[in-house]
Design a protein around this motif. Structure first.
Motif, mmCIF file in Angstrom:
data_model
loop_
_atom_site.group_PDB
_atom_site.id
_atom_site.type_symbol
_atom_site.label_atom_id
_atom_site.label_comp_id
_atom_site.label_asym_id
_atom_site.label_seq_id
_atom_site.Cartn_x
_atom_site.Cartn_y
_atom_site.Cartn_z
ATOM 1 N N LYS B 177 23.093 48.686 12.893
ATOM 2 C CA LYS B 177 22.283 48.275 14.046
ATOM 3 C C LYS B 177 20.834 48.705 13.870
ATOM 4 N N MET B 180 19.186 46.637 11.128
ATOM 5 C CA MET B 180 18.913 45.272 11.586
ATOM 6 C C MET B 180 17.698 45.234 12.512
ATOM 7 N N ALA B 181 17.614 46.236 13.391
ATOM 8 C CA ALA B 181 16.475 46.273 14.314
ATOM 9 C C ALA B 181 15.168 46.475 13.540
ATOM 10 N N LYS B 183 14.612 45.675 10.450
ATOM 11 C CA LYS B 183 14.338 44.452 9.682
ATOM 12 C C LYS B 183 13.800 43.347 10.584
ATOM 13 N N THR B 184 14.318 43.296 11.812
ATOM 14 C CA THR B 184 13.929 42.222 12.722
ATOM 15 C C THR B 184 12.509 42.411 13.236
ATOM 16 N N LEU B 185 12.221 43.608 13.730
ATOM 17 C CA LEU B 185 10.910 43.844 14.339
ATOM 18 C C LEU B 185 9.879 44.341 13.331
ATOM 19 N N TYR B 190 7.304 46.848 16.169
ATOM 20 C CA TYR B 190 7.504 48.011 17.029
ATOM 21 C C TYR B 190 6.186 48.513 17.613
#
Lengths: 304, 304
Positions: B177, B180-181, B183-185, B190
């Motif tokens: 998790k 993934m966060a 990698k996503t943001l 952030y």
């Protein structure tokens, strides 16, 4: 002796120290020896140590065996010691009419561990502890109410604030998974799967007994079967070499990609260990595993 | 004094006991008072007690303030005490170029708490602790290798067996998790959100200052703003009545169903507390909240 390593972690964390954890020897059937337990308690008392907790296994990790819980309850009561049952795995037997009697005595425990993510098929991270008095003990131990949460305190729903019962603050809604699983399968559904898996384990053991190069270790009380690879050529080997043979066979099975089993240590000797824990396992998978064990065993000995 | 209640739980669990937890007074800006810390350490040493850990808050729960970490690091080094920073919430400031300097000194901590489920927007249950030496301390404390898992030991991947670093055995793949966060943001994503939320909090505070019946408490260092409802009629009330007024307004806001805020206690007095923690929050939501506070405050006073 066959207890879960979490007991060692627990005494470490509690500051009791591993030197104050008494591992009670097991008999040839891998059940906790009651005479040994009594002797250790008496010795501790004589030396001025205070025994605080007796922990029995209901479904020991390595063997799946269930300790004599009723007798443990008697001893705990006699000495006024907290009685804990680690039913993390085997506690699920309570749902089976056929096998429930194996847990006789668990109803007298002060606390019981049960991990719904084991034999109750709930997704990971759903460990639970049940307490005789409904959690007051846990609240007394863990409840700290920070001021910025105090507006929610005092209502009837306070008992559902699970952070009051343990170490974690922010947490997932794990109870939902357990509830959903119970609603989906129901007691009968669970009983059916548990009964079938125990039956499959007995079937595996019976067929294994027919195979010459294997020798069983321990008994089947849940869905765990331990055994050793003992081809006739191995009788001349040292214990260490025989142990290495078990590991080698485990690795071959793992590398085949067709099945997975683990090894463990029973009374100092390495053994292979099968635990049927998927509700998709059928007889044909057991047959395939037996064939795989025979084939990989043969190949292993050829290379020696 | 403004530390998280988990410190109290921790000393309980470690067996150190809450009577050995020294809560250091904070100044009028709610920062830990360094002179008080030094005085408590000296007093403990004089009495033969051994201070083992200094914990600073980087984003205290109630106020969001960041303690003077560099000065705490100096004191910890001077007395050879473990230096811990609770960056559970505010540790995320490290991702913002604009606000990173507030954490100056955190790089000298022996350990840092960071909860990706707070200001890093990862779903629940992803708390983390970072250690200067890469976890060896945690392994020394927690690693117990049961025999039935030993075939996996010894390889290079042993460092990824997270059950060796803590209390939990069976566990979810939480690291996924977090990964993934990230990698996503990404760091920039952030930073953008964090910067915006701090800006929104300042905006809220500035507009609140224009509203007569409200008085701010403390400063804004993260995305937390504390304040009190202080209509002119309330100046005649006792402290207890003024505290009750804050709770009453909180409840009215909650019952409106339009917004939610909490209360907390600052230097013994109840205050209202807003924390902007959703990346969906926009200026118009702040405007709505201000309007809601004004309206509910007015209604509340009418009923008195």
């Amino acid at each position: 002796e066959q207890s879960h390593y979490s007991l060692e972690k627990s005494v470490d964390i509690l500051g009791i120290g591993r030197r104050n954890l008494r591992k009670i020897a097991t008999d040839e059937r891998f059940h906790l020896r009651l005479d040994e337990l009594r002797r250790e308690i008496e010795r501790d008392l004589a030396e001025g140590n205070i025994p605080v907790c007796v922990a029995g296994a209901a479904g020991a990790t390595s063997t799946g065996i269930v300790d004599p819980l009723a007798e443990l309850a008697d001893i705990a009561r006699e000495y006024k010691i907290w009685f804990h049952v680690d039913g993390a795995y085997g506690g699920a037997l309570a749902l089976s009419e056929k096998h429930r009697a194996k847990l006789r005595g668990i109803e007298r425990a002060d606390s019981v561990t049960i991990d719904p993510h084991k034999w109750l098929f709930v997704p990971f991270a759903a460990g639970a502890v049940l307490l005789k008095d409904g959690g007051r003990v846990l609240r007394d131990a863990f409840d700290i109410t920070p001021e910025y949460l105090s507006e929610e305190r005092g209502g009837a729903d306070v008992v559902f604030d699970f952070f009051r019962y343990g170490q974690l603050g922010t947490r997932r809604f794990n109870a939902l998974k357990v509830w959903m699983a119970l609603k989906t399968l129901g007691v009968r559904g669970y009983a059916e799967i548990i009964d079938r898996q125990i039956e499959l384990t007995h079937y595996f053991a019976a067929r294994l007994d027919e195979l010459v190069p294997f020798t069983r270790a321990g008994e089947i009380e849940t869905a765990v079967c331990c055994f050793r690879f003992t081809p006739s050529e191995s009788s001349a080997l040292t214990h260490a070499e025989q142990d290495a043979l078990q590991r080698a066979l485990q690795q071959r099975v793992e590398q085949s990609g067709e099945a997975w089993l683990s090894t463990t240590v029973l009374h100092g000797r390495r053994a292979l260990r099968v635990n049927i824990n998927s509700f998709l396992t059928e007889r044909r998978h057991i047959d395939d595993l037996l064939e795989l064990l025979r084939r990989e065993g043969r190949e292993l000995m050829k290379q020696k």
